[in-house]
Design an enzyme around this catalytic site. Structure first.
Site, mmCIF file in Angstrom:
data_model
loop_
_atom_site.group_PDB
_atom_site.id
_atom_site.type_symbol
_atom_site.label_atom_id
_atom_site.label_comp_id
_atom_site.label_asym_id
_atom_site.label_seq_id
_atom_site.Cartn_x
_atom_site.Cartn_y
_atom_site.Cartn_z
ATOM 1 N N GLU A 1 0.703 -1.228 0.060
ATOM 2 C CA GLU A 1 0.047 -0.038 0.011
ATOM 3 C C GLU A 1 0.748 1.277 0.058
ATOM 4 O O GLU A 1 0.842 2.013 1.144
ATOM 5 C CB GLU A 1 -0.764 -0.064 1.326
ATOM 6 N N PRO A 2 1.625 1.448 -1.001
ATOM 7 C CA PRO A 2 2.520 2.576 -0.981
ATOM 8 C C PRO A 2 1.705 3.966 -1.445
ATOM 9 O O PRO A 2 0.896 3.939 -2.125
ATOM 10 C CB PRO A 2 3.378 2.342 -2.051
ATOM 11 N N GLY A 3 2.186 4.803 -0.693
ATOM 12 C CA GLY A 3 1.646 6.305 -0.818
ATOM 13 C C GLY A 3 2.860 7.266 -1.248
ATOM 14 O O GLY A 3 2.874 7.487 -2.362
ATOM 15 N N ARG A 4 3.463 7.503 -0.252
ATOM 16 C CA ARG A 4 4.647 8.803 -0.239
ATOM 17 C C ARG A 4 5.470 8.358 -1.302
ATOM 18 O O ARG A 4 6.114 9.242 -1.986
ATOM 19 C CB ARG A 4 5.055 8.756 0.833
ATOM 20 N N ARG B 1 3.074 19.793 6.754
ATOM 21 C CA ARG B 1 3.924 18.942 7.229
ATOM 22 C C ARG B 1 5.066 19.542 8.325
ATOM 23 O O ARG B 1 5.428 19.068 9.268
ATOM 24 C CB ARG B 1 4.599 18.003 6.170
ATOM 25 N N TYR C 1 4.932 18.113 12.025
ATOM 26 C CA TYR C 1 5.809 17.087 12.202
ATOM 27 C C TYR C 1 7.250 17.679 12.229
ATOM 28 O O TYR C 1 8.270 16.899 12.279
ATOM 29 C CB TYR C 1 5.895 15.994 11.061
ATOM 30 N N CYS D 1 -1.693 33.395 10.973
ATOM 31 C CA CYS D 1 -1.536 33.987 12.358
ATOM 32 C C CYS D 1 -1.360 32.998 13.139
ATOM 33 O O CYS D 1 -2.215 32.451 14.237
ATOM 34 C CB CYS D 1 -2.869 34.552 12.627
ATOM 35 N N TYR E 1 0.996 13.945 0.965
ATOM 36 C CA TYR E 1 0.505 14.562 2.293
ATOM 37 C C TYR E 1 0.587 16.185 2.036
ATOM 38 O O TYR E 1 0.941 16.933 3.209
ATOM 39 C CB TYR E 1 1.081 14.037 3.721
HETATM 40 N N1 LLP Z 1 -1.391 1.850 4.467
HETATM 41 C C1 LLP Z 1 -1.766 2.438 5.802
HETATM 42 C C2 LLP Z 1 -2.900 1.428 6.616
HETATM 43 C C3 LLP Z 1 -1.613 3.710 6.154
HETATM 44 O O1 LLP Z 1 -1.967 3.970 7.243
HETATM 45 C C4 LLP Z 1 -0.813 4.611 5.351
HETATM 46 C C5 LLP Z 1 -0.486 5.680 5.814
HETATM 47 C C6 LLP Z 1 -0.116 3.943 4.332
HETATM 48 C C7 LLP Z 1 -0.835 2.790 3.714
HETATM 49 C C8 LLP Z 1 0.660 4.704 3.349
HETATM 50 O O2 LLP Z 1 1.794 4.924 3.786
HETATM 51 P P1 LLP Z 1 2.828 5.585 2.942
HETATM 52 O O3 LLP Z 1 3.429 4.892 1.887
HETATM 53 O O4 LLP Z 1 2.580 6.738 2.183
HETATM 54 O O5 LLP Z 1 4.112 5.952 3.855
HETATM 55 N N2 LLP Z 1 0.704 12.617 7.133
HETATM 56 C C9 LLP Z 1 1.783 11.936 7.288
HETATM 57 C C10 LLP Z 1 1.889 10.454 7.047
HETATM 58 C C11 LLP Z 1 0.709 9.687 7.431
HETATM 59 C C12 LLP Z 1 0.685 8.426 6.942
HETATM 60 C C13 LLP Z 1 -0.679 7.495 7.700
HETATM 61 N N3 LLP Z 1 -0.664 6.144 6.991
HETATM 62 C C14 LLP Z 1 3.038 12.593 6.861
HETATM 63 O O6 LLP Z 1 2.741 13.688 5.773
HETATM 64 O O7 LLP Z 1 4.222 12.213 6.837
#
Ligand code: LLP
Length: 418
Positions: free
Chosen positions: A273-276, A312, A316, A342, A371
């Protein structure tokens, strides 16, 4: 290979001059590179080298419909966490049979919508949720496919807000209780156990936590099988980090070269489940310098993007590289790059060395594809920025800048105030 690079001192996205986009759409705006996205998609796909798999892109990283369409066309599925993301995923053409649904707080209507759509599986985070899904599935005369999200109690070594795989956090079911939960799942008539899922955190830059948690999950699957509980899908979650500064996260092929041998003998389909790692470095936020000011301690570069556009750094203390869109032969100064909001916490960078800037010049905030827009808000009644997709020498606005009127579109004035 970076598709954001300088040509004669001017920053380009692929073959498009960033300055030209700014002149057309105004600032701030997010800009994404199609070629970068495609490269990242291919890198992940190739890394499986033939092992059965589904890549479920984590919509939360960036759920713009045009971008989702790219993933759908390339055969990716989706990892969703809400009814809203289910809607977006399906609208973009991601097949339900490639959708996995995570989150500790799925509501009744959301569960119903996902059952109706026929998603691949629910990644269930508690026994209570399991019973709720069973009840709703029964009322719809369906069987709900589920995986339990198992919490392997591994320290992912990342920021505490984005670490999830430890007992002190709300996510998943502790590995030492998960067997009981699977027995419960097996006893529920409208539940069909199909998988095991884990996700231990985000922006992971080392191999170790991935490998250790995968080992735990695989031995757990073996345990389940010895009890007659069959598992088809092994969902290893997301979390692969990217380079914001000087991090050196594993490449997708390095990661999968380690993971596939661990899971091969289970004959499970591997889900990730890649996002970033797909979208983070495919986007940047472009902002204009409004004003400069200094006191005896600090220089401030005040820009037109705030924490409502990119939260971000504030949330963070995240590092994003900042580059001038036009490089000049000027001295560098140390400055805080701050927004118009502000709050003292409204900054994009602090104590950063940067070329001296003048009002009206542009800065690019790198690695903002993930994000970034998806966490944006209207705080301080600021319309959210435009989003632009570059493809070769063309660019397309894929989300219009919000208008001032949009800010009040959902408000209603009761009669006694009219
Ligand atoms: N699968 C699940 C169940 C998750 O909770 C997440 C991210 C992902 C996949 C995707 O993860 P990635 O591959 O993107 O790392 N807002 C934060 C990141 C929060 C991530 C939450 N879950 C930031 O800006 O760093």
């Amino acid at each position: 290979m970076d598709y954001f690079n300088y040509r004669r001192g001017k920053l380009f996205a692929e073959d498009v001059d960033i300055q030209a986009i700014a002149e057309k759409v105004g600032t701030p705006f997010y800009v994404y590179s199609h070629r970068t996205i495609t490269r990242h998609i291919n890198a992940v796909r190739d890394a499986f080298s033939g092992h059965p798999h589904i890549v479920c892109y984590a919509l939360k990283a960036n759920s713009n419909g045009a971008l989702l369409r790219i993933f759908a066309r390339e055969g990716f599925g989706g990892d969703i966490v809400s009814g809203g993301e289910l809607f977006r995923a399906r609208k973009a053409g991601i097949p339900s049979k490639k959708i996995v649904y995570a989150g500790v707080g799925k509501t009744g209507p959301e569960i119903r919508a996902a059952l109706k759509a026929g998603i691949l599986m629910f990644n269930v985070e508690s026994n209570d949720e399991l019973r709720a899904i069973d009840r709703i599935a029964a009322s719809m005369k369906k069987r709900a496919p589920v995986a339990l999200r198992v919490n392997p109690d591994i320290d992912a070594g990342t920021h505490p807000y984005i670490t999830t795989g430890m007992k002190k956090y709300k996510f998943g079911i502790p590995v030492d209780e998960a067997l009981e939960s699977y027995r419960l799942a097996k006893s529920l008539k409208n539940i069909e156990i199909v998988g095991v899922q884990k996700h231990i955190g985000s922006q992971l830059t080392e191999m170790r936590p991935f490998v250790e948690s995968a080992e735990r999950i695989v031995s757990f699957v073996e345990r389940l099988r010895s009890e007659g509980i069959g598992i088809k899908y092994l969902d290893m979650g997301g979390g692969l980090g990217i380079r914001y500064d000087d991090e050196t996260p594993p490449e997708p092929h390095e990661l999968l070269n380690r993971l596939i041998p661990l899971v091969k003998h289970t004959s499970c389909t591997l889900i990730i489940e890649p996002g970033r790692s797909i979208i983070g470095n495919a986007g940047m936020l472009v902002t204009s310098v409004l004003y400069l000011k200094s006191n005896d301690q600090k220089n401030f570069v005040i820009v037109d993007a705030g924490m409502n556009d990119l939260v971000r750094p504030s949330l963070y203390d995240a590092f994003h590289k900042i580059e001038p869109v036009a490089k000049k032969r000027r001295a560098e100064i140390k400055a805080d790059i701050v927004g118009p909001i502000c709050e003292s916490g409204d900054f994009i960078a602090r104590d950063r060395m940067i070329q001296e800037m003048r009002a009206g010049e542009l800065l690019a905030v790198r690695s903002a594809g993930a994000y970034g827009f998806s966490m944006s808000s209207n705080y301080n009644s600021r319309p959210r920025p435009a989003e632009v997709l570059v493809d070769g020498d063309k660019f397309h606005v894929i989300r219009k800048r919000e208008r001032i009127e949009d800010l009040i579109a959902h408000e209603q004035i009761p009669a006694f105030l009219k």
